[in-house]
Design a protein around this motif. Sequence first.
Motif: not given
Length: 304
Positions: A248-260, A263-277
């Motif tokens: 299931k490749p991600p759609g725009v809905a998943e991109s929005l979920d990921w960004t949200e 933001v909720a975690l206070g992340a400023r960048d998407l790094d490997p550690a943040t991406a993993a969790v």
Amino acid sequence: MTQNAANRASDIGSPQELARLLDSCGYLTDDGLATAAYLALRMRRPLFLEGEAGVGKTALAKSLAQVLDTPLIRLQCYEGLDAAQALYDWDFPRQLLHLRTAEAAGVTDVARLESELYDRRFLIARPLLRALETSTAQRPSVLLVDEVDRADDEFEAFLLEVLSDFTISIPELGTVRAAEPPVVVLTSNRTREVHDALKRRCLYHWLEHPSYEREVAIIRRRLPQADRRLAGQVARAAQRLRAEDLLKPPGVAESLDWTEALVALGARDLDPATAAVTLGAVLKYREDQQRVTARGLDALLNGG
């Protein structure tokens, strides 16, 4: 909205104007989709939207209802859906209560009781009937038939009949005809092929995943609290994920979920550690997550 729906629909003078109005409701469209939606409004034809899940098919119908300042009536399709579930049902508990009340009051006129039992007040309108009843020349409703590819062939044939003349026959009450055809949007994730007869009744448009620039713009529009750098990192990673062989490749809905989530975690960048969790916000299958993490999140984020 200050204008009524009918005036707004007829006053939209071009695909570009419709795109601008959709933009004002938070939906960013491209020229092809704006033109297809505009022609559907002007020609009073159903719009059949096909594409992978999460590309914005359902969101377009919701945004059209906002633009037209009119009700959105949604029929969610699924396997086993039949005409009765989409049209109407009789409220048997209320009918029975009415019958018992009449008997307690000593009413003996059987013909009168039978006619009262099938009065309009005991009819439960399902989405198709509601769309026809609420669609008027002053305010045509927007009918969303979502994921029509999940319904059975029999329901598809029935739907074609309804969309041909926007008329429904209720044996006990007579014929219900829409004063004004509703604006109809049908969506399909192409889990199976929809019959040509239904497609011929509609204007057709295939929705692609957005370009990188447009996806960044969509994320920024929907989530203004995300800065451009973070939105760009998410969009770039989502674009790379779509190039992978995923269930299931991600759609725009998943991109929005990921960004949200970021933001909720206070992340400023998407790094490997943040991406993993936060990977569960964008990939919804365990096998997809394992595939991506096995290859390495550095490769995902840095294009390796």
